[in-house]
Design an enzyme around this catalytic site. Structure first.
Site, mmCIF file in Angstrom:
data_model
loop_
_atom_site.group_PDB
_atom_site.id
_atom_site.type_symbol
_atom_site.label_atom_id
_atom_site.label_comp_id
_atom_site.label_asym_id
_atom_site.label_seq_id
_atom_site.Cartn_x
_atom_site.Cartn_y
_atom_site.Cartn_z
ATOM 1 N N LYS A 245 0.857 -1.209 0.000
ATOM 2 C CA LYS A 245 0.000 0.000 0.000
ATOM 3 C C LYS A 245 0.878 1.240 0.000
ATOM 4 C CE LYS A 245 -3.344 2.593 2.891
ATOM 5 N NZ LYS A 245 -4.250 2.549 4.071
ATOM 6 N N ASP A 250 -2.445 9.957 4.242
ATOM 7 C CA ASP A 250 -3.873 9.651 4.346
ATOM 8 C C ASP A 250 -4.565 10.663 5.250
ATOM 9 O OD1 ASP A 250 -6.363 8.528 4.386
ATOM 10 O OD2 ASP A 250 -5.799 6.741 5.536
ATOM 11 N N LYS A 257 -9.952 12.641 8.679
ATOM 12 C CA LYS A 257 -9.542 12.101 9.980
ATOM 13 C C LYS A 257 -9.393 13.247 10.983
ATOM 14 C CE LYS A 257 -6.583 8.255 8.436
ATOM 15 N NZ LYS A 257 -7.308 7.126 9.038
ATOM 16 N N ASP A 328 -12.099 7.255 3.788
ATOM 17 C CA ASP A 328 -10.944 6.874 4.597
ATOM 18 C C ASP A 328 -10.606 5.389 4.437
ATOM 19 O OD1 ASP A 328 -8.847 7.344 6.271
ATOM 20 O OD2 ASP A 328 -10.035 7.448 8.117
ATOM 21 N N GLU A 330 -9.487 3.967 1.891
ATOM 22 C CA GLU A 330 -8.901 4.192 0.566
ATOM 23 C C GLU A 330 -7.874 3.131 0.188
ATOM 24 O OE1 GLU A 330 -7.683 5.410 3.257
ATOM 25 O OE2 GLU A 330 -5.550 5.020 2.984
ATOM 26 N N ARG A 332 -7.799 -0.103 0.452
ATOM 27 C CA ARG A 332 -8.328 -1.265 -0.274
ATOM 28 C C ARG A 332 -8.682 -0.901 -1.714
ATOM 29 N NH1 ARG A 332 -12.913 -1.998 4.131
ATOM 30 N NH2 ARG A 332 -11.267 -0.975 5.325
HETATM 31 N N1 BES Z 1 -4.445 4.230 6.941
HETATM 32 C C1 BES Z 1 -5.605 3.910 7.687
HETATM 33 C C2 BES Z 1 -5.402 2.807 8.702
HETATM 34 C C3 BES Z 1 -4.421 3.060 9.819
HETATM 35 C C4 BES Z 1 -4.874 3.418 11.061
HETATM 36 C C5 BES Z 1 -3.063 2.880 9.628
HETATM 37 C C6 BES Z 1 -3.984 3.621 12.084
HETATM 38 C C7 BES Z 1 -2.158 3.089 10.646
HETATM 39 C C8 BES Z 1 -2.625 3.457 11.876
HETATM 40 C C9 BES Z 1 -6.710 3.462 6.735
HETATM 41 O O1 BES Z 1 -6.711 4.024 5.476
HETATM 42 C C10 BES Z 1 -8.007 3.826 7.357
HETATM 43 O O2 BES Z 1 -8.246 4.985 7.496
HETATM 44 N N2 BES Z 1 -8.824 2.838 7.688
HETATM 45 C C11 BES Z 1 -10.096 3.067 8.274
HETATM 46 C C12 BES Z 1 -11.077 2.162 7.558
HETATM 47 C C13 BES Z 1 -12.508 2.394 7.953
HETATM 48 C C14 BES Z 1 -12.965 3.742 7.467
HETATM 49 C C15 BES Z 1 -13.348 1.306 7.343
HETATM 50 C C16 BES Z 1 -10.017 2.683 9.739
HETATM 51 O O3 BES Z 1 -9.405 1.685 10.064
HETATM 52 O O4 BES Z 1 -10.557 3.427 10.547
HETATM 53 ZN ZN ZN Z 2 -4.890 4.637 4.797
HETATM 54 MG MG MG Z 3 -7.746 5.826 5.417
#
Ligand code: BES
Ligand code: ZN
Ligand code: MG
Length: 476
Positions: A245, A250, A257, A328, A330, A332
């Site tokens: 990835k 992000d 966020k 968020d 993103e 996947r």
């Molecule tokens: N990059 C984040 C996941 C992440 C969180 C990485 C903490 C490192 C530390 C990812 O893109 C994300 O935002 N995931 C969301 C998905 C949700 C919206 C389904 C998450 O895990 O909150």
């Molecule tokens: Zn992310």
């Molecule tokens: Mg994200």
């Protein structure tokens, strides 16, 4: 730069790192000092000694060879990191590792802990020379069981891990998608693997809808990176593919966020990309006989311009549709196109690695990578074994098809979020839909980036995945 070296015969050094089961005075300490060392280290209460003997740092770590090997090696690595700190405090440049125990490879783990614990990210400090660590040379006392090849490979592994840490620590104003691709190109030139960077018009031509959707809110163009290492004597007919990835930042996009403890560490969202790029770099440098391809879709995720809006329906590269309910989620979206792209190579196995979900981090913290997939057999077993050997442990989650139900959409083939439950697993199941080969998914959201130093893992980017992949490819 840190370097691990073979110690010349009778090499005299100031500082000593002794690994022992039963301490012997192989050194020129006077009896009184030696008796003290012996009494101290043989005391059941004590596992290690750090002693400053007239400016000479002596450390002795006592090991119990009845302990499982993985645990022993990790203890020695951790002690290495501690000693790197001590040497730097004393402004010393070198140390000699002497191994009196029966497991001769413990010297390598000591050197690894010293090297990785000596890492700093100080490029952006205007007075970096002032704070620069002094430790440079880690000598390993010669043993029959340890060859120059071992030492070369260990230097390459530690160097590649530190490169990955650098890439993760570099903020997005210094490392956008194009800069990440340029870094890969440089690494390819140096190590001898090919790097093909597809630009936005090629990405459009290939209809990578997921990658383009995530990039829509950004001023910077996306890239899609194809790195290939194919030695003429490759042991595998079909390639093994690593997918990382590469979200260089992000923000969450329109589903923005919050800043504290969330967005502020999101330069780490390309840690998967760094892991696969630096792993193939090391594999090429070691000239391992394996055919490996690394794929990295790269972009930042921002809320600008025509940023995709929650509710949008996106047509992916494979022709399927996704109802994007949260911008968020993103990672996947961009990985899905890369996993589809991988099909053309008819791979033996595809492993993706991604800072994908807060859910994986909530479940496992920073001490484990979440692993799941449909790959079975010897390669999968080797991956798990390597993960324990290098102490980048994989904790497996279920991958049952039942979880697919959570991704159902009424207006598209699937949604990009599965709701509040089992978030790490639904992310994996979403990705699986874009595969037609044995597949394994690694979620490194927890271990990729630390808020505080932990042994030989620094604050910030850890380089997780690099040592895992190198050991895995060495084992096959
Ligand atoms: N990059 C984040 C996941 C992440 C969180 C990485 C903490 C490192 C530390 C990812 O893109 C994300 O935002 N995931 C969301 C998905 C949700 C919206 C389904 C998450 O895990 O909150
Ligand atoms: Zn992310
Ligand atoms: Mg994200």
């Amino acid at each position: 730069m840190t370097q691990i070296l073979f110690s010349p015969k009778n090499y005299q050094t100031k500082h000593l790192f002794v690994i022992t089961e039963n301490y012997q005075n192989d050194f020129e300490f006077i009896d009184k000092v030696n008796d003290y060392f012996k009494a101290y280290i043989n005391n059941k209460e004590n596992n290690s000694l750090i002693y400053n003997y007239l400016g000479k740092l002596v450390t002795i770590i006592k090991i119990d060879s009845k302990e499982p090997s993985n645990i022993l090696h990790e203890k020695v690595r951790k002690h290495g990191a501690k000693i790197a700190n001590e040497l730097n405090k004393l402004k010393q440049t070198e140390i000699l590792i002497v191994n009196q125990s029966s497991d001769k490879t413990l010297s390598l783990s000591a050197a690894e802990g010293l090297y990785l614990g000596n890492y700093q990210f100080i490029n952006h400090l205007s007075k970096k020379e002032k704070v620069k660590n002094s430790l440079k040379h880690i000598y390993i006392s010669a043993e029959k069981q340890i060859s120059i090849k071992h030492i070369n490979e260990l230097n390459i592994t530690c160097d590649a891990t530190c490169k990955a840490r650098d890439l993760v620590n570099e903020p997005v104003n210094f490392l956008n998608a194009k800069a990440l691709s340029n870094a890969f190109k440089l690494m390819g030139k140096e190590a001898g693997f090919s790097v093909d960077v597809l630009n936005k018009s090629r990405i459009k031509h290939l209809k990578m809808g997921g990658l383009l959707a995530v990039n829509a809110g950004s001023v910077d163009e996306p890239t899609f990176n194809v790195m290939t290492y194919k030695p003429s004597k490759a042991l595998n007919k079909k390639p093994i593919i690593l997918v990382g990835k590469g979200v260089v930042y992000d923000t969450g996009g329109l589903s923005l966020k919050p800043t504290p403890n969330s967005m502020d560490s999101m330069k780490c969202d390309m840690a998967g990309a760094a892991a696969v790029g630096c792993a193939i770099y090391a594999i090429a440098k070691m000239k391992l006989n394996v055919h490996v391809i690394a794929l990295v879709p790269a972009t930042d995720n921002r809320p600008g311009y025509n940023a995709f809006a929650p509710g949008d329906i996106i047509e992916m590269m494979d022709g399927s549709t996704v109802e994007m309910l949260n911008s968020d989620a993103e990672g996947r979206m961009i990985l899905a196109d890369a996993l589809h792209y991988a099909k053309q190579f008819k791979p033996e196995l595809v492993i993706d690695i991604a800072t994908l979900t807060g859910s994986a981090m909530a479940a496992l913290g920073s001490n484990a990578t979440a692993g799941m997939g449909n790959a079975e057999g010897i390669l999968k077993t080797k991956l798990i074994t390597s993960s324990f050997k290098v102490h980048e442990r994989i904790a497996e989650l279920p991958f049952w098809d039942d979880y697919n139900d959570l991704l159902k959409s009424d207006i598209a083939d699937q949604k990009n979020i599965g709701g509040s439950l089992a978030g790490a697993i639904t992310a994996g199941k979403f990705l699986e839909k874009f595969t037609d080969y044995p597949y394994y998914h690694l979620d490194i959201a927890g271990p990729a980036f630390l808020s505080a130093k932990d042994g030989y893992r620094p604050k910030g980017g850890t380089g997780v995945g690099v040592r895992l992949f190198i050991d895995f490819f060495k084992s096959i």
